[in-house]
Design a protein around this motif. Structure first.
Motif, mmCIF file in Angstrom:
data_model
loop_
_atom_site.group_PDB
_atom_site.id
_atom_site.type_symbol
_atom_site.label_atom_id
_atom_site.label_comp_id
_atom_site.label_asym_id
_atom_site.label_seq_id
_atom_site.Cartn_x
_atom_site.Cartn_y
_atom_site.Cartn_z
ATOM 1 N N GLN A 213 -3.318 -3.253 4.148
ATOM 2 C CA GLN A 213 -3.976 -2.094 4.765
ATOM 3 C C GLN A 213 -3.030 -0.917 4.964
ATOM 4 O OE1 GLN A 213 -4.938 -4.385 8.236
ATOM 5 N NE2 GLN A 213 -7.127 -4.388 7.759
ATOM 6 N N ARG A 231 -7.880 0.090 2.156
ATOM 7 C CA ARG A 231 -8.263 -1.212 2.718
ATOM 8 C C ARG A 231 -8.304 -1.184 4.234
ATOM 9 N NH1 ARG A 231 -8.470 -5.618 -0.622
ATOM 10 N NH2 ARG A 231 -7.775 -5.222 -2.773
ATOM 11 N N ALA A 232 -7.688 -0.175 4.845
ATOM 12 C CA ALA A 232 -7.715 -0.074 6.307
ATOM 13 C C ALA A 232 -9.027 0.476 6.822
ATOM 14 C CB ALA A 232 -6.561 0.813 6.777
#
Length: 233
Positions: A213, A231-232
């Motif tokens: 992330q 991805r965070a």
């Protein structure tokens, strides 16, 4: 696999580390919240592995401090740091570092046995962890009887069986082909996230880093870049 305790943040404050005339880390500060996955990248000799070893309490920084949930790591005694690593941290290495003479079940149970947990409990939890990671039926196999991907799953199970606050991975796919490495990273990131632990991955591979992330880049012992990824979101 479930967990029932509050996770802790890993923090480094202005840590520096030198080896002779070489300054491997130069006043590095980093906060890793509970549940976040972070990749640490940088050229060879940049200090990324030294940072990982300081975060793990394997190395004591010359200056600054490392803490886990407010508990001092770098300032603790050697025995206390060993206990913190065993009880609150999990590790995944490039070659897995499974003990070849032990079965998959015994390798996973080992951290709990070293903590003094009853043998029956250690083996029950190890079996549950192997089943959770899709390794049912392989409990009795030794590392030499496993594929590379299976062996890495056993290593991940060993890292998670003690329900650590943080998992530290040093080039976890370095010995694998790209497809197997991607599968290992999928299992590693999803499993660590499922138990709410933090994940720190040192890698030179951008494909591996993309599973995390957050990216932290180290150049000449200093943080040169630190940013969240898609991805965070």
């Amino acid at each position: 696999m479930t967990t029932n305790h509050q996770r802790a943040a890993l923090q480094a404050r202005q840590i520096s580390k030198s080896f002779g005339d070489v300054r491997a880390l130069d006043r590095v500060s980093i906060d890793i919240p509970a549940g976040q996955s972070v990749s640490v990248m940088g050229p060879s000799g940049s200090g990324k592995s030294t940072l990982l070893h300081c975060l793990a309490g394997i190395l004591r920084p010359d200056e600054g401090d490392v803490s886990l949930g407010g508990e001092p790591v770098s300032l603790a005694s050697d025995a206390a740091r060993s206990r913190i690593r065993l009880a609150r941290m999990g590790f995944v290495f490039q070659d897995g570092q499974l003990l070849p003479e032990l079965s998959a079940l015994e390798n996973v149970a080992l951290p709990l046995l070293l903590l003094g947990r009853p043998r029956a409990e250690a083996f029950r939890r190890a079996g549950d962890c192997l089943q959770w990671l899709g390794l049912s039926g392989l409990e009795a196999r030794r590392p030499g009887q496993l594929s590379g991907g299976q062996a890495h799953r056993v290593a991940i199970a060993r890292a998670l069986v003690g329900q650590p606050d943080v998992v530290l991975a040093d080039e976890p796919t370095g010995a694998l082909d790209q497809a197997t490495g991607a599968e290992v990273m999928r299992v590693l990131t999803s499993a660590v996230a499922a138990v709410g632990a933090s994940l720190v991955v040192v890698t030179h591979d951008a494909h591996v880093a993309d599973w995390c992330q957050r990216h932290v880049e180290i150049v000449d012992g200093r943080v040169s870049n630190d940013f969240l990824t898609r991805r965070a979101a």
